[in-house]
Design a protein around this motif. Structure first.
Motif, short mmCIF file in Angstrom:
data_model
loop_
_atom_site.label_atom_id
_atom_site.label_comp_id
_atom_site.label_asym_id
_atom_site.label_seq_id
_atom_site.Cartn_x
_atom_site.Cartn_y
_atom_site.Cartn_z
N ASP A 31 0.82 -1.21 0.00
CA ASP A 31 0.00 0.00 0.00
C ASP A 31 0.86 1.26 0.00
O ASP A 31 0.55 2.24 -0.70
CB ASP A 31 -0.93 0.01 1.22
CG ASP A 31 -2.05 -1.02 1.11
OD1 ASP A 31 -2.28 -1.51 -0.02
OD2 ASP A 31 -2.68 -1.31 2.14
N GLU A 32 1.94 1.27 0.78
CA GLU A 32 2.82 2.44 0.80
C GLU A 32 3.46 2.66 -0.56
O GLU A 32 3.54 3.80 -1.05
CB GLU A 32 3.91 2.28 1.87
CG GLU A 32 4.86 3.48 1.94
CD GLU A 32 5.96 3.32 2.95
OE1 GLU A 32 6.57 4.34 3.32
OE2 GLU A 32 6.22 2.17 3.39
N GLU A 33 3.91 1.59 -1.20
CA GLU A 33 4.55 1.71 -2.51
C GLU A 33 3.56 2.14 -3.58
O GLU A 33 3.91 2.87 -4.51
CB GLU A 33 5.22 0.37 -2.87
CG GLU A 33 6.42 0.08 -1.99
CD GLU A 33 6.76 -1.41 -1.88
OE1 GLU A 33 7.69 -1.74 -1.12
OE2 GLU A 33 6.07 -2.24 -2.52
N ARG A 35 1.17 4.20 -3.03
CA ARG A 35 1.05 5.65 -2.83
C ARG A 35 2.21 6.38 -3.51
O ARG A 35 2.04 7.48 -4.04
CB ARG A 35 0.97 5.99 -1.35
CG ARG A 35 -0.38 5.63 -0.71
CD ARG A 35 -0.52 6.24 0.67
NE ARG A 35 0.35 5.60 1.64
CZ ARG A 35 0.02 4.52 2.35
NH1 ARG A 35 -1.16 3.96 2.21
NH2 ARG A 35 0.86 4.01 3.23
N TRP A 36 3.40 5.78 -3.51
CA TRP A 36 4.53 6.36 -4.25
C TRP A 36 4.22 6.40 -5.74
O TRP A 36 4.51 7.39 -6.42
CB TRP A 36 5.80 5.56 -4.00
CG TRP A 36 6.34 5.65 -2.61
CD1 TRP A 36 6.08 6.63 -1.68
CD2 TRP A 36 7.25 4.74 -1.98
NE1 TRP A 36 6.77 6.38 -0.52
CE2 TRP A 36 7.49 5.23 -0.67
CE3 TRP A 36 7.88 3.57 -2.39
CZ2 TRP A 36 8.34 4.58 0.22
CZ3 TRP A 36 8.73 2.91 -1.50
CH2 TRP A 36 8.95 3.42 -0.21
N GLU A 38 1.33 6.65 -7.08
CA GLU A 38 0.36 7.73 -7.27
C GLU A 38 1.05 9.10 -7.29
O GLU A 38 0.65 9.99 -8.07
CB GLU A 38 -0.70 7.68 -6.18
CG GLU A 38 -1.63 6.47 -6.30
CD GLU A 38 -2.51 6.28 -5.07
OE1 GLU A 38 -2.37 7.08 -4.11
OE2 GLU A 38 -3.32 5.34 -5.07
N GLN A 39 2.07 9.29 -6.47
CA GLN A 39 2.84 10.53 -6.52
C GLN A 39 3.52 10.69 -7.87
O GLN A 39 3.60 11.80 -8.41
CB GLN A 39 3.89 10.55 -5.40
CG GLN A 39 3.33 10.71 -4.00
CD GLN A 39 4.44 10.78 -2.97
OE1 GLN A 39 5.40 11.55 -3.11
NE2 GLN A 39 4.33 9.98 -1.93
N LYS A 42 1.09 11.93 -10.43
CA LYS A 42 0.89 13.37 -10.32
C LYS A 42 2.03 14.11 -11.02
O LYS A 42 1.80 15.15 -11.67
CB LYS A 42 0.80 13.78 -8.85
CG LYS A 42 -0.46 13.30 -8.15
CD LYS A 42 -0.47 13.70 -6.68
CE LYS A 42 -1.72 13.18 -5.98
NZ LYS A 42 -1.71 13.49 -4.52
#
Length: 290
Positions: A31-33, A35-36, A38-39, A42
């Motif tokens: 899950d943390e990766e 989110r990376w 997703e960054q 962006k």
């Protein structure tokens, strides 16, 4: 063994067998990766909407490219950032130093890896050009054993620039002899990496794989084996990143031009040890980025 570990094992087996494998962020990342990732999405939203970038893409599609580089079809982080990728450019350095990728690189290379050439690309439609440079069959010459990992930030189809790879064409493989490779005795390369027409004709079609995939697809390849970047056959673009994983004593690290992570700070990468985000990297990641 959890699902991610099973997927790592499958990828490792495929790499050892053929030099090639594919997966997807939802099969491999925590899950943390995610989110990376997703960054990084962006970052790309800013990259492909940048006015200078969109103007350059329009010129390419109109058959009037700006002739200021060898690969006119390729836009990089330098076109967007006017400098190198840094720790705050998306989360690419965090993502590519995730344990899952460092583990796979260590399994494939036989040692803890070092990273070189993290790159963010937009490849555009260039109707005026035939295959050029990296769009032609070639092998990379950083070392005789390399792991490159690409991630897709757009859907990639046969008409939208899918990478092609010749399985079992690495140093020591059955298809290796089609074109000269690294000479271990002299510790040198007898020729450049690009195959000539006669050698290209010898590539077995049955061993060629095409790396198509949707957003989030992850492609793994030993690029000492033959490969070629995708040529867009229809208007649009391909959004794709890469990272190169090498043994610390790789040929081009020993002899150049890849001595340091930020070997070309004007266009390459800059892992600033004084940046606040540097402290959020793991000890293992910091070592890989030295």
């Amino acid at each position: 063994m959890n699902y991610i570990e099973q997927e790592k094992e499958r990828i490792a087996e495929s790499l050892l067998d053929t030099g090639f494998a594919t997966s997807h962020i939802y099969h491999l990342l925590t899950d943390e990766e995610l989110r990376w990732f997703e960054q990084c999405q962006k970052y790309y939203a800013g990259f492909y909407s940048d006015p200078e970038v969109t103007n350059r893409i329009r010129l390419l599609e109109a058959g009037n490219p700006i002739q200021d580089r060898g690969k006119v079809f390729e836009l990089t982080q330098a076109d967007y950032l006017k400098g190198p990728l840094t720790l705050e450019s998306g989360a690419f350095m965090h993502l590519y130093t995730a344990d899952v990728f460092l583990d796979l690189a260590r399994m494939y290379l036989g040692t803890e890896p070092v990273l070189r050439n993290i790159a963010t690309w937009i490849h555009a439609y260039t109707p005026q050009n035939l295959r050029d440079r990296s769009q032609r069959w070639h092998r990379d010459t950083e070392d005789n054993r390399i792991l490159k990992i690409w991630m897709y930030y757009s859907d990639v189809t046969p008409d939208k620039g899918a990478l092609e790879y010749v399985q079992n064409s690495r140093w020591g493989d059955k298809n290796n002899s089609i074109w000269p490779n690294y000479d271990k005795e002299s510790d040198s390369w007898p020729t450049h990496g690009y195959l000539d027409a006669a050698s290209t004709a010898k590539i077995p079609n049955k061993d060629v794989v095409m790396a198509t995939g949707e957003v989030g697809t992850i492609v793994f390849g030993d690029t000492n084996g033959f490969h070629r970047g995708g040529l867009l056959n229809t208007p649009g673009y391909r959004l794709k990143t890469q990272c190169c994983y090498l043994r610390p004593d790789a040929y081009q690290i020993r002899k150049g031009p890849l001595q340091t992570f930020d070997h070309n700070p004007a266009t390459g990468n800059l892992c600033d040890k004084n940046h606040p985000l540097y402290g959020t990297l793991s000890t293992r990641a910091k070592k890989a980025l030295e």
